[in-house]
Enzyme design. Sequence first.
Site, PDB file in Angstrom:
ATOM      1  N   SER A 115      34.631  34.884  47.840  1.00  0.00           N
ATOM      2  CA  SER A 115      35.396  33.795  47.242  1.00  0.00           C
ATOM      3  C   SER A 115      36.325  33.235  48.302  1.00  0.00           C
ATOM      4  CB  SER A 115      36.221  34.313  46.064  1.00  0.00           C
ATOM      5  OG  SER A 115      37.227  33.394  45.704  1.00  0.00           O
ATOM      6  N   SER A 116      36.610  31.946  48.218  1.00  0.00           N
ATOM      7  CA  SER A 116      37.486  31.330  49.214  1.00  0.00           C
ATOM      8  C   SER A 116      38.923  31.835  49.119  1.00  0.00           C
ATOM      9  CB  SER A 116      37.456  29.806  49.082  1.00  0.00           C
ATOM     10  OG  SER A 116      37.812  29.413  47.775  1.00  0.00           O
ATOM     11  N   CYS A 117      39.252  32.577  48.039  1.00  0.00           N
ATOM     12  CA  CYS A 117      40.611  33.123  47.928  1.00  0.00           C
ATOM     13  C   CYS A 117      40.851  34.265  48.911  1.00  0.00           C
ATOM     14  CB  CYS A 117      40.903  33.588  46.508  1.00  0.00           C
ATOM     15  SG  CYS A 117      39.987  35.057  46.023  1.00  0.00           S
ATOM     16  N   TYR A 144      42.121  40.505  43.586  1.00  0.00           N
ATOM     17  CA  TYR A 144      40.721  40.081  43.638  1.00  0.00           C
ATOM     18  C   TYR A 144      40.306  39.783  45.079  1.00  0.00           C
ATOM     19  CZ  TYR A 144      36.584  37.149  42.750  1.00  0.00           C
ATOM     20  OH  TYR A 144      35.325  36.611  42.738  1.00  0.00           O
ATOM     21  N   LYS A 148      37.280  41.415  47.553  1.00  0.00           N
ATOM     22  CA  LYS A 148      36.242  40.630  48.216  1.00  0.00           C
ATOM     23  C   LYS A 148      36.276  40.807  49.738  1.00  0.00           C
ATOM     24  CE  LYS A 148      34.041  38.897  44.778  1.00  0.00           C
ATOM     25  NZ  LYS A 148      32.619  39.242  44.587  1.00  0.00           N
ATOM     26  N   HIS A 187      38.145  29.440  35.056  1.00  0.00           N
ATOM     27  CA  HIS A 187      38.751  28.788  36.200  1.00  0.00           C
ATOM     28  C   HIS A 187      39.166  27.370  35.807  1.00  0.00           C
ATOM     29  CE1 HIS A 187      36.565  32.011  38.442  1.00  0.00           C
ATOM     30  NE2 HIS A 187      37.669  31.966  39.159  1.00  0.00           N
TER      31      HIS A 187
END
Length: 320
Positions: A115-117, A144, A148, A187
């Site tokens: 994920s880009s987070c 989270y 990842k 989201h």
Amino acid sequence: MVFTPAALDRSGTFYVAGHRGLVGSAIWRLLEAEGFTDLVGQTSAELDLKDRAAVFAFFSETRPRYVVLAAAKVGGILANNTYPVDFLSENLQIQVNVLDAAVAAGVERVLFLGSSCIYPRLAEQPIREDSLLTGHLEPTNDAYAIAKIAGILQIQAVRRQYGLPWISAMPTNLYGPGDNFSPVGSHVLPALIRRYDEAAASGATSVTNWGTGTPRREFLHVDDMAAACLHLMENYDGPEQVNVGTGSDVTIREIAETIARVVGFTGATEWDSTKPDGTPQKLLDVSKLAAAGWTSSIGLEDGLRSTVEWYRAQAGALRQ
């Protein structure tokens, strides 16, 4: 031994972990359309990926040649901020079990989806892959993100220790058929679709959204994401994760206006600035993906219209 990416064997056993989710279902649809004849998927009721013994037994029996790890516990700002232990623990368990079992079974190609987070909250925009681990994470979803990041590092570790050509891809904000439209767990984009569609149906005169509407976000249709995944498995090999996105972004206010127009809501939009905005901007640098020969093709408004049509067609069958 040097590995050269090539077209995947359409008759090879291909396990899609999380094949009922947003990304997994899109990948499954694409693989079917591409002629893959031995697709394997297990629902969470059939195989609990947090059960290590069950996962190892499944891999031992199935012996997949290819794996996409799209299974994860996911949610929006509220869910991530409220249940950080769940997001950290469950995602770590899923990843470690699946990747360890894949090593034991000698899986040829694995694509891990992050994920880009994973990137620092204030990373330079657009965010390059080498921004990973260079700054503090966004506090509302750091648990989270850490899970990842651990997955990316495990892929890199497998490459170093076992020499397997496994790769990672980091999608931007995804949307499309199969999304979670729950008022609590969704989201931002599906949450806005549901909110505006319900407001239009009820004749409400206004809608209130969280935050100020000023953060900028990049959105990629999940069918584009699926196409990028297969392209990377057939054309890319390297230890560094690959950003997957469109290379352009819009403000949350702009996306809200577009959704309102698409669903036919004509009332006012209010913004509750006492609620968190999250990361101010999150735009991915997709030059590595472009260099590998892939760019997105589904425009945002077209993608939103098809997503709204799918959402309305599902009626009471949506995830709550």
